[in-house]
Write an enzyme that holds these catalytic residues in place. Structure first.
Site, PDB file in Angstrom:
ATOM      1  N   GLY A 254      42.657  43.709  45.210  1.00 30.80           N
ATOM      2  CA  GLY A 254      42.444  44.976  45.795  1.00 30.80           C
ATOM      3  C   GLY A 254      42.589  46.335  45.024  1.00 30.80           C
ATOM      4  N   ASP A 309      40.157  31.729  33.079  1.00 37.58           N
ATOM      5  CA  ASP A 309      38.453  30.299  34.006  1.00 37.58           C
ATOM      6  C   ASP A 309      37.476  30.090  32.753  1.00 37.58           C
ATOM      7  OD1 ASP A 309      39.834  30.262  35.898  1.00 37.58           O
ATOM      8  OD2 ASP A 309      38.909  30.924  37.555  1.00 37.58           O
TER       9      ASP A 309
HETATM   10  N1  LIG Z   1      32.709  44.859  42.968  1.00 40.62           N
HETATM   11  C1  LIG Z   1      33.781  45.314  43.002  1.00 40.62           C
HETATM   12  N2  LIG Z   1      33.176  46.719  42.260  1.00 40.62           N
HETATM   13  C2  LIG Z   1      34.951  47.983  42.534  1.00 40.62           C
HETATM   14  N3  LIG Z   1      36.054  46.785  42.361  1.00 40.62           N
HETATM   15  C3  LIG Z   1      35.604  45.786  42.675  1.00 40.62           C
HETATM   16  C4  LIG Z   1      34.857  44.831  42.286  1.00 40.62           C
HETATM   17  N4  LIG Z   1      35.383  43.488  43.070  1.00 40.62           N
HETATM   18  C5  LIG Z   1      36.453  43.727  42.670  1.00 40.62           C
HETATM   19  N5  LIG Z   1      36.553  44.327  41.890  1.00 40.62           N
HETATM   20  C6  LIG Z   1      37.882  45.506  42.062  1.00 40.62           C
HETATM   21  O1  LIG Z   1      38.929  45.011  40.951  1.00 40.62           O
HETATM   22  C7  LIG Z   1      40.193  43.682  40.824  1.00 40.62           C
HETATM   23  C8  LIG Z   1      40.132  42.882  40.487  1.00 40.62           C
HETATM   24  O2  LIG Z   1      38.887  42.038  41.386  1.00 40.62           O
HETATM   25  P1  LIG Z   1      39.987  40.216  41.204  1.00 40.62           P
HETATM   26  O3  LIG Z   1      38.088  39.933  41.835  1.00 40.62           O
HETATM   27  O4  LIG Z   1      40.771  40.079  42.017  1.00 40.62           O
HETATM   28  O5  LIG Z   1      39.715  39.929  39.466  1.00 40.62           O
HETATM   29  P2  LIG Z   1      39.395  39.514  38.269  1.00 40.62           P
HETATM   30  O6  LIG Z   1      39.065  40.819  37.828  1.00 40.62           O
HETATM   31  O7  LIG Z   1      39.947  38.965  37.238  1.00 40.62           O
HETATM   32  O8  LIG Z   1      37.901  38.705  38.439  1.00 40.62           O
HETATM   33  C9  LIG Z   1      40.375  44.004  42.877  1.00 40.62           C
HETATM   34  O9  LIG Z   1      41.553  45.627  42.177  1.00 40.62           O
HETATM   35  C10 LIG Z   1      39.255  44.533  43.139  1.00 40.62           C
HETATM   36  O10 LIG Z   1      39.621  45.779  44.212  1.00 40.62           O
HETATM   37  O1  LIG Z   2      46.580  32.716  43.654  1.00 47.59           O
HETATM   38  P1  LIG Z   2      46.094  34.136  42.843  1.00 47.59           P
HETATM   39  O2  LIG Z   2      46.099  35.039  42.495  1.00 47.59           O
HETATM   40  O3  LIG Z   2      44.331  34.956  43.615  1.00 47.59           O
HETATM   41  O4  LIG Z   2      44.745  32.756  41.233  1.00 47.59           O
HETATM   42  C1  LIG Z   2      43.872  32.596  41.298  1.00 47.59           C
HETATM   43  C2  LIG Z   2      42.332  32.221  40.781  1.00 47.59           C
HETATM   44  O5  LIG Z   2      43.032  33.021  39.396  1.00 47.59           O
HETATM   45  C3  LIG Z   2      42.015  31.960  38.524  1.00 47.59           C
HETATM   46  O6  LIG Z   2      42.025  31.034  37.628  1.00 47.59           O
HETATM   47  C4  LIG Z   2      41.526  33.072  37.533  1.00 47.59           C
HETATM   48  O7  LIG Z   2      40.747  33.830  38.631  1.00 47.59           O
HETATM   49  P2  LIG Z   2      40.556  35.864  38.112  1.00 47.59           P
HETATM   50  O8  LIG Z   2      39.849  35.566  36.744  1.00 47.59           O
HETATM   51  O9  LIG Z   2      39.963  36.693  39.570  1.00 47.59           O
HETATM   52  O10 LIG Z   2      41.876  35.911  38.220  1.00 47.59           O
HETATM   53  C5  LIG Z   2      40.763  31.064  39.674  1.00 47.59           C
HETATM   54  O11 LIG Z   2      39.890  30.155  39.482  1.00 47.59           O
HETATM   55  C6  LIG Z   2      41.721  30.856  40.828  1.00 47.59           C
HETATM   56  O12 LIG Z   2      41.097  31.290  42.003  1.00 47.59           O
END
Ligand SMILES: Nc1ncnc2c1ncn2[C@@H]1O[C@H](COP(=O)(O)OP(=O)(O)O)[C@@H](O)[C@H]1O
Ligand SMILES: O=P(O)(O)OC[C@H]1O[C@](O)(COP(=O)(O)O)[C@@H](O)[C@@H]1O
Ligand SMILES: [Mg+2]
Length: 537
Positions: A254, A309
C-alpha cells in the site's frame, strides 16, 4: 499461409490435439486406476491451450497486427519489437539534458591485453557498453510449431530475431555526480537479497562520485509519512548489511498516491530513484516515471525486480528465487523424514507462489523427495478415481508413505472466495495447505485406512533468510547495472538477466501480467517425470 491480417500475441496458439497419450504408458505403472482407453484430450494438451490465454514467460504487453501475406512482415515485426523494447531516456522530455564523460572509469583497472592492443590503441579501448549493443531475447530456433515449448510468431515458426538493450556502464553520463541525490526504496514482501542490492547500489553510486544517497523507509509509505525519516546511506553504513536477511530500509504494501510520491521527491531534491520490488512495485515505479515525464523533471527511475515467486516476464530468474528453492529443501526434507518414519505417513509442504508455481516446481525437482507437486497453473481434482487422494492411497499401499508439495496459489477453486485484498490490492488467498491436510485426513478416515499426516508451512522462514552465493552474485550485478542505467539517463526501466546476459527492459513489457509456468514446458514435464505423478483428472 493466411493472407489475412490477424491480431495475435507473438506466441502461436495451436488447436489442442486429440491423439497421443504417450504419457499414459509410464503413468499406468504408478496408477492402475487409470483407463487407457478413455477417449479424451490429454490433460497436458488441454492445460496448454488454456494457459495460453494468459500465459506465459514469453508474452508481452501489446498485441500487434501482422499480415503474414506481406513478404515484408518479418522486418516490420522486428521494427515494431525494437520500438516496444526501446528504453525511455530523460532527453525524450528534458531536451536541455546534456551528457558528460563518465566518472565510472574502467580503463585504469583492466590493462589492455596485447591481443586488443593489436586491434585498437590504448586510447580507443574503454570497456563501456554502446547504446546500440543488444542481447537476443529468445535463443531457440524451433523447426516446427509442434516442437516442445515452441514459441512462434507466425504459423511456420519462422526464426525472428528479438533484440533487447544490453545493460552496463556507458561512456557518456547524463548526471553530474555532485548534483545527484539518489534514493532507494524497497516495497512489497521480503525477499532474500534485498540488502545485497541496496549495498551494491550504494557502493556503485559512490564510485561514480555521488555523495547524497538516502533510503526511503518502509516502501512507498516512507515518501508520505512525516514520522519516517530518510536513512542516510554510505559504503560505511551498508558494508555488512548483506550478511542478514530482510531489508535495512524496511518494506510495506500500500502507500500514497503517485502524485504525492513525486511531490515528495521534488521537495527532497531526489533525481535518481532505485525501486526494488515485484509487479506492484514496478507498476508504481512506472507511474512515478510517467509523472516525472509529465512534469518534465530530470529524474531517473530504475527498478530492480524482486520476488521470490519469480513471476516477472522475460527474465531468466529474479534474485531470491534460488535461495528460496534452496531453503525449501529443508522443509521438504523434514516432511520426507516425518512421512518416511511414520506408519502410512504423508508429509505436506506449502510453498509461496501466489500465481506461479516456480518455487514449488524447482523445489520438487531439486529435492527428489516429492511424489505430488501441485501448482496454480495446472488444475487438479482432489476426489474421484483420478484425484490426488486416490493417488495418495495408492502410494501408501505401494511404497508406504508420500510427500506433497503445494504452491499457495494452487487449487483456489476448492476454497471459499472472500474478495479480501491486502493494502496493495492483491487478493488474499485461501490456505490450500490447510485445506489439503484436512481433506486428506477426512478421506483416509472415511475409507478406513488411517494415515499419519504432517503439514509444514515454511513460508516466512524461506523469505526472511539471507541470500545464497548465486543470488548474492545476481544481486551485485543487478545493483551495479541499475546505477549504470540511471547515470546513462534511462528512466522507466528495469534490469534483469536474460539468457545469462544483463539487459534493460522498459517496465511495462515485464509487468503486463504475472509470469506463469507453462504446463507444456520442458521443465514442468521434467518435474512430472521426476515425481512420477499422473494428471489428476
Ligand atoms: N498498479 C499500481 N500502481 C501503482 N502502485 C502500485 C500498483 N500496484 C501496487 N502498487 C504499489 O507497489 C507496492 C508494492 O506492491 P505489492 O503488490 O504489495 O508488492 P510487489 O511489488 O512485490 O508485487 C505497494 O506500495 C503498492 O501500493
Ligand atoms: O504475507 P505477505 O507479506 O502478504 O506476503 C505473501 C506473498 O509474498 C509472496 O511470496 C511474494 O509476493 P510479492 O512478490 O508481492 O512480495 C507471495 O507469493 C505471497 O502471497
Ligand atoms: Mg506482487
Amino acid at each position: 499461409m493466411a493472407a489475412t491480417s490477424v491480431a495475435i500475441k507473438p506466441r502461436l496458439v495451436l488447436p489442442p490435439k486429440t491423439s497421443t497419450r504417450c504419457g499414459d504408458h509410464a503413468l499406468l505403472l504408478f496408477w492402475p486406476g487409470r483407463n487407457p482407453n478413455r477417449n479424451e484430450i490429454p490433460q497436458r494438451m488441454r492445460v496448454k491451450a488454456q494457459a495460453e490465454k494468459h500465459d506465459s514467460s514469453s508474452s508481452s504487453s501489446s498485441t500487434m497486427s501482422i499480415d503474414f501475406s506481406d513478404p515484408d512482415w518479418k522486418s516490420k515485426y522486428q521494427r515494431d519489437f525494437e520500438a516496444r523494447f526501446n528504453i525511455p531516456h530523460i532527453t525524450d522530455v528534458v531536451s536541455e539534458a546534456v551528457s558528460y564523460p563518465s566518472t565510472f572509469c574502467l580503463k585504469m583497472r583492466t590493462p589492455v591485453s596485447v591481443d586488443l592492443l593489436e586491434r585498437y590503441s590504448d586510447e580507443e579501448w574503454h570497456g563501456y557498453i554502446y547504446n546500440n549493443d543488444r542481447v537476443l531475447l529468445k535463443v531457440i530456433h524451433y523447426s516446427s510449431p509442434t516442437s516442445a515449448g515452441a514459441e512462434c510468431v507466425d504459423p511456420d515458426c519462422t526464426w525472428v530475431e528479438q533484440w533487447v538493450h544490453r545493460a552496463g556502464p556507458r561512456e557518456k553520463i547524463y548526471f553530474k555526480p555532485e548534483e545527484v541525490k539518489a534514493a532507494i526504496v524497497t516495497c512489497g514482501g521480503l525477499c532474500p537479497g534485498l540488502n545485497n542490492v541496496i549495498r551494491q547500489i550504494v557502493i556503485t553510486l559512490e564510485i561514480y562520485g555521488v555523495k547524497k544517497i538516502v533510503g526511503i523507509p518502509f516502501g512507498y509509505r516512507g515518501f508520505a509519512d512525516k514520522d519516517l525519516a530518510e536513512i542516510p546511506l554510505s559504503r560505511k553504513v551498508v558494508q555488512n548489511i548483506h550478511l542478514s536477511g530482510g531489508s535495512l530500509l524496511g518494506v510495506s504494501r500500500g502507500g500514497p498516491k503517485v502524485s504525492e510520491i513525486v511531490d515528495s521527491m521534488e521537495e527532497r531534491g531526489i533525481n535518481m530513484l532505485f525501486v526494488l520490488g515485484g509487479n506492484g512495485t514496478h507498476a508504481g515505479a512506472n507511474a512515478i516515471h510517467e509523472e516525472c515525464r509529465k512534469r518534465r523533471l530530470k529524474i531517473a527511475v530504475v527498478g530492480v525486480p524482486k520476488t521470490i515467486d519469480n513471476d516477472i516476464l522475460l527474465i531468466d530468474k529474479t534474485f531470491g528465487f534460488d535461495t528460496a528453492v534452496e531453503e525449501a529443501q529443508r522443509a521438504i526434507n523434514s516432511a520426507y523424514i516425518e512421512a518416511h518414519s511414520a506408519y502410512r505417513g504423508i508429509g505436506i509442504v506449502k510453498l509461496m507462489g501466489r500465481s506461479s508455481g516456480f518455487i514449488a516446481m524447482q523445489s520438487s525437482l531439486a529435492s527428489g523427495q516429492i511424489d505430488i507437486c501441485l501448482i496454480p497453473e495446472v488444475p487438479f481434482n482432489l476426489h474421484g478415481p483420478h484425484g490426488v487422494l486416490s493417488h495418495l492411497k495408492y502410494l501408501l499401499e505401494t511404497k508406504g508413505f508420500a510427500v506433497v508439495c503445494v504452491a499457495e496459489g494452487a487449487g483456489q477453486n476448492f476454497l471459499e472466495k472472500t474478495n479480501a485484498t491486502d493494502a496493495s490490492g492483491n487478493i488474499v488467498l485461501g490456505d490450500i495447505g490447510v485445506h489439503i491436510q484436512q481433506e486428506i485426513k477426512k478421506y483416509f478416515k472415511e475409507v478406513g485406512f488411517p494415515a499419519d499426516v504432517k503439514y509444514i508451512d515454511p513460508t516466512y522462514m524461506i523469505r526472511a533468510c539471507r541470500a545464497n552465493a548465486s543470488d548474492r552474485i545476481l544481486c551485485t550485478v543487478l545493483g551495479q547495472n541499475a546505477v549504470h542505467g540511471a547515470f546513462a539517463g534511462y528512466s522507466g526501466i528495469t534490469v534483469g538477466i536474460c539468457n545469462t546476459h544483463y539487459v534493460y527492459f522498459p517496465i511495462p513489457e515485464v509487468i503486463s501480467q504475472p509470469r506463469v509456468l507453462d504446463p507444456n514446458s520442458r521443465m514442468w514435464h521434467r518435474c512430472l517425470t521426476s515425481t512420477g505423478q499422473p494428471d489428476f483428472f
